[in-house]
Motif scaffolding. Structure first.
Motif, mmCIF file in Angstrom:
data_model
loop_
_atom_site.group_PDB
_atom_site.id
_atom_site.type_symbol
_atom_site.label_atom_id
_atom_site.label_comp_id
_atom_site.label_asym_id
_atom_site.label_seq_id
_atom_site.Cartn_x
_atom_site.Cartn_y
_atom_site.Cartn_z
ATOM 1 N N LEU A 69 -27.173 9.281 -1.932
ATOM 2 C CA LEU A 69 -26.760 9.412 -1.451
ATOM 3 C C LEU A 69 -26.324 11.108 -1.763
ATOM 4 O O LEU A 69 -25.924 12.014 -1.591
ATOM 5 N N ILE A 70 -25.434 10.747 -3.638
ATOM 6 C CA ILE A 70 -25.554 11.903 -3.895
ATOM 7 C C ILE A 70 -26.994 13.312 -3.911
ATOM 8 O O ILE A 70 -26.450 14.155 -4.290
ATOM 9 N N ALA A 71 -28.321 12.569 -4.401
ATOM 10 C CA ALA A 71 -29.094 13.001 -4.497
ATOM 11 C C ALA A 71 -29.399 14.031 -2.775
ATOM 12 O O ALA A 71 -29.622 14.916 -3.288
ATOM 13 N N ALA A 76 -29.489 18.838 1.200
ATOM 14 C CA ALA A 76 -28.531 19.609 1.892
ATOM 15 C C ALA A 76 -28.110 20.942 1.180
ATOM 16 O O ALA A 76 -27.691 22.186 1.750
ATOM 17 N N ARG A 77 -26.601 21.001 -0.183
ATOM 18 C CA ARG A 77 -26.566 21.889 -0.220
ATOM 19 C C ARG A 77 -27.438 23.479 -0.733
ATOM 20 O O ARG A 77 -27.451 24.440 -0.127
ATOM 21 N N PRO A 127 -23.435 13.205 3.729
ATOM 22 C CA PRO A 127 -23.213 14.032 2.568
ATOM 23 C C PRO A 127 -24.432 15.213 3.194
ATOM 24 O O PRO A 127 -23.943 15.942 2.034
ATOM 25 N N ALA A 128 -24.718 15.084 3.764
ATOM 26 C CA ALA A 128 -26.156 15.613 4.524
ATOM 27 C C ALA A 128 -24.934 16.851 5.137
ATOM 28 O O ALA A 128 -25.380 18.075 5.250
ATOM 29 N N GLN A 132 -24.191 21.043 3.875
ATOM 30 C CA GLN A 132 -24.584 21.914 4.206
ATOM 31 C C GLN A 132 -22.938 23.200 4.463
ATOM 32 O O GLN A 132 -23.015 24.151 5.012
ATOM 33 N N LEU A 133 -22.468 22.097 4.566
ATOM 34 C CA LEU A 133 -20.855 23.003 4.625
ATOM 35 C C LEU A 133 -20.339 23.263 3.270
ATOM 36 O O LEU A 133 -19.842 25.179 3.627
#
Length: 363
Positions: A69-71, A76-77, A127-128, A132-133
């Motif tokens: 999830l962290i990856a 996504a960032r 997490p995605a 993105q946020l």
């Protein structure tokens, strides 16, 4: 930067704790893959997609999920392509929902599989969306910075326009008022020069007329400079040099002597500073010490140029003239701009002296 490092350390520690709690240590394959997933987080900023791929096997071989999830959040960032991001989310959702794909159809529990797929999708989307946020917030911050810079540039342009209008207005005032008065002085002096029979009066009238003409010429160039609104290509022309110094002394109407000279290849800025200093001091002598004799001495003092303008005490009563008392201030500022200095003060014989020191440079 320190906050990001603390966040990275905390993320790795959290993933390691998840592995410690959820991994079955009796299965070496799952343990190795889970440890690879945790260690891969150390390179998630440089190779986010590769790190995500390294964490996916741990979903199938162990119960750890935090590292993946962290990856996914990191990908996504940084990811711009939404279609690729959707593929990464699908891969994580499948790995989380169906860690044992070979036994999926053996059990044939469709309701449990559907519920697991919903949970897996929601877990992967969180997490995605967060990544993105954070990316959108960063992009918005950059856009706001660009807008602020654009507004600052616009304010500068408005200030330059206001300054240009003020300069144009000042140029009109100088042309309409000052040039009119100086023209009258020149005309009256010319009439006096023609009509008088006194040689001294004729000479004085000629001097006044010559000074008036020179003033009008310099005023014309000043008005042109102001109307140009500070254009880089605009200069005061012609610029005075030391070659004009003798003409300045001859037309000053003062008993003045000149000692020494500088090479003709002295830098123009040095020549202009010397000329303006002598010009200002001669003006002060005419105003405050009528009848005084004046000496101008130019000499080299090591790497510097030393200019001394000294006058004796007044022999006639001075006539009060309007003055803003900014002449010496302007001379000091001009000298300081080129690394020089100006010192002035009264002399022991009741006169006045000004000393200009400038670093000598060649053109």
């Amino acid at each position: 930067m320190r906050r990001e490092r603390l966040f990275d350390v905390g993320a790795v520690a959290l993933a390691a704790l998840d592995v410690w709690i959820t991994t079955d240590w009796d299965g070496p394959d799952g343990t190795v893959l889970a440890c690879v997933a945790v260690l891969g987080l150390l390179a998630r900023h440089r190779r986010p997609v590769l790190v995500l791929v390294l964490t996916l096997p741990a979903l199938f071989a162990s119960n750890s999920i935090i590292a993946t999830l962290i990856a996914l959040y990191t990908v996504a960032r940084q990811e711009e392509d939404r279609r690729l991001l959707a593929g990464y989310v699908l891969a994580v959702a499948v790995g989380y929902s169906f860690p044992d794909p070979y036994g999926l159809f053996v059990e044939a529990d469709l309701s449990a599989a559907l519920l697991s797929a919903v949970y897996g999708t929601m877990t992967a989307l969180a997490p995605a969306f967060l990544g993105q946020l954070v990316r959108a917030r960063h992009d918005l911050s950059l856009r706001l910075s660009e807008i602020e810079r654009a507004r600052e540039h616009e304010r500068l342009l408005v200030a330059e326009q206001v300054l240009a209008r003020e300069r144009a207005q000042l140029a009109r005032e100088m042309h309409d008022v000052v040039s009119h008065q100086v023209s009258l002085i020149a005309v009256r002096a010319g009439a006096l020069q023609v009509s008088t029979s006194d040689p001294d009066a004729r000479e004085a009238a000629g001097t006044i007329r010559g000074l008036s003409v020179d003033t009008l010429d310099e005023l014309r160039h000043m008005v042109a400079l102001l109307r140009a609104s500070g254009s880089p290509s605009t200069e005061l022309a012609p610029q005075p040099t030391l070659g004009d110094l003798e003409r300045l002394l001859a037309g000053s109407g003062i008993d003045v002597s000149l000692e020494g000279e500088l090479p003709a290849d002295a830098a123009p800025v040095v020549q202009r500073a010397i000329y303006r200093t002598v010009q200002e001091e001669l003006t002060n002598v005419r105003k405050h010490a009528p009848g005084a004799t004046t000496s101008v001495r130019i000499e080299r003092d090591g790497p510097d140029v030393l200019v001394t303008v000294a006058n004796t005490h007044a022999t006639r009563v001075s006539v009060p003239l309007p003055s803003a008392r900014h002449g010496l201030v302007g001379l000091r500022e001009r000298a300081e701009l080129i690394g020089g200095s100006v010192h002035s003060g009264p002399t022991t014989d009741g006169g006045y002296e000004i000393r200009l020191r400038l670093p000598f440079t060649r053109s």
